[in-house]
Design a protein around this motif. Structure first.
Motif, PDB file in Angstrom:
ATOM      1  N   ALA A  42       0.940  -1.410   0.068  1.00  7.88           N
ATOM      2  CA  ALA A  42       0.437   0.270   0.240  1.00  7.88           C
ATOM      3  C   ALA A  42       1.113   1.008   0.028  1.00  7.88           C
ATOM      4  CB  ALA A  42      -1.222   0.256   1.330  1.00  7.88           C
ATOM      5  N   GLN A  46       0.390   3.970  -2.892  1.00  5.34           N
ATOM      6  CA  GLN A  46      -0.030   5.732  -2.032  1.00  5.34           C
ATOM      7  C   GLN A  46       1.031   6.165  -2.862  1.00  5.34           C
ATOM      8  OE1 GLN A  46      -2.574   6.426  -0.275  1.00  5.34           O
ATOM      9  NE2 GLN A  46      -1.540   8.558  -1.456  1.00  5.34           N
ATOM     10  N   GLU A 134      -6.818   0.551  -1.306  1.00 13.68           N
ATOM     11  CA  GLU A 134      -6.858  -0.127  -0.984  1.00 13.68           C
ATOM     12  C   GLU A 134      -7.212  -2.114  -1.253  1.00 13.68           C
ATOM     13  OE1 GLU A 134      -8.420   2.921  -0.136  1.00 13.68           O
ATOM     14  OE2 GLU A 134      -7.451   3.864   0.914  1.00 13.68           O
ATOM     15  N   ARG A 135      -8.030  -1.148  -3.177  1.00  9.03           N
ATOM     16  CA  ARG A 135      -8.975  -2.472  -3.051  1.00  9.03           C
ATOM     17  C   ARG A 135      -7.281  -3.376  -4.000  1.00  9.03           C
ATOM     18  NH1 ARG A 135     -10.387  -7.425  -3.375  1.00  9.03           N
ATOM     19  NH2 ARG A 135     -12.037  -8.009  -4.875  1.00  9.03           N
ATOM     20  N   THR A 137      -4.058  -3.248  -3.537  1.00  9.97           N
ATOM     21  CA  THR A 137      -3.658  -3.826  -2.037  1.00  9.97           C
ATOM     22  C   THR A 137      -3.951  -4.516  -1.762  1.00  9.97           C
ATOM     23  OG1 THR A 137      -3.034  -1.137  -1.570  1.00  9.97           O
ATOM     24  CG2 THR A 137      -2.514  -3.624  -0.082  1.00  9.97           C
ATOM     25  N   GLU A 138      -5.658  -5.226  -1.944  1.00  9.17           N
ATOM     26  CA  GLU A 138      -5.386  -6.597  -1.083  1.00  9.17           C
ATOM     27  C   GLU A 138      -5.795  -7.955  -2.876  1.00  9.17           C
ATOM     28  OE1 GLU A 138      -9.693  -5.710  -0.380  1.00  9.17           O
ATOM     29  OE2 GLU A 138      -9.803  -5.161   1.404  1.00  9.17           O
TER      30      GLU A 138
END
Length: 160
Positions: A42, A46, A134-135, A137-138
């Motif tokens: 992440a 970023q 966020e998604r 990263t997942e």
């Protein structure tokens, strides 16, 4: 080591062709880490999202085979995998299955790079996620664990 060299050659080709490289007026780049664990993904995403990387993409790889690229498109990301070696070819199908099982579209493309196993351009699978940081990263964590059988302790080289 050979695979890392391949990634360096890929980055050089991108640079020479100007692909993925940002405009010269955005020189406020932050040095991306050279190695990360998946829990740090992440942080690098970023930097990419904030335009603080040299290119509009970066990849992670632990062994040269499991290299996935994160490509920024506006505020969203897509995930790509290019089969430059024979050992990478089976992962195209595994990633197609992963995408289907997780409700993502796919697109087969090529950047015209010559693979080390034949004369045809290397195939690239683009997983169409249109995902936020966020998604994404997942998704990246899930791909590395489920498709490439890596774990939380795996160390990845960050490649341009």
């Amino acid at each position: 080591m050979k695979s890392i060299l391949i990634m360096g050659i890929f980055a050089s080709i991108l640079s020479l062709l100007g692909l993925g490289k940002k405009e010269s007026n955005s020189q406020n780049y932050i040095q991306t880490p050279t190695q990360i664990k998946i829990s740090q993904l992440a942080e690098v995403l970023q930097l990419l999202q904030d335009g603080k990387t040299e290119y509009d993409l970066f990849g992670i790889t632990s062994n040269g085979i499991d290299c996935i690229y994160f490509v920024r498109e506006g505020k969203n990301f897509q995930v790509e995998f290019e089969a430059m070696t024979k050992d990478q070819i089976p992962f195209i199908e595994k990633l197609k299955t992963f995408a289907t099982q997780n409700g993502f579209g796919i697109e087969m493309i090529s950047y015209g790079n010559k693979p080390h196993y034949g004369a045809n351009p290397a195939p690239v699978i683009r997983i169409i996620t249109h995902s936020n940081l966020e998604r994404t990263t997942e998704i990246g964590q899930k791909i590395q664990k489920e498709v490439f059988n890596n774990n939380d302790e795996t160390i990845y080289d960050v490649v341009p």
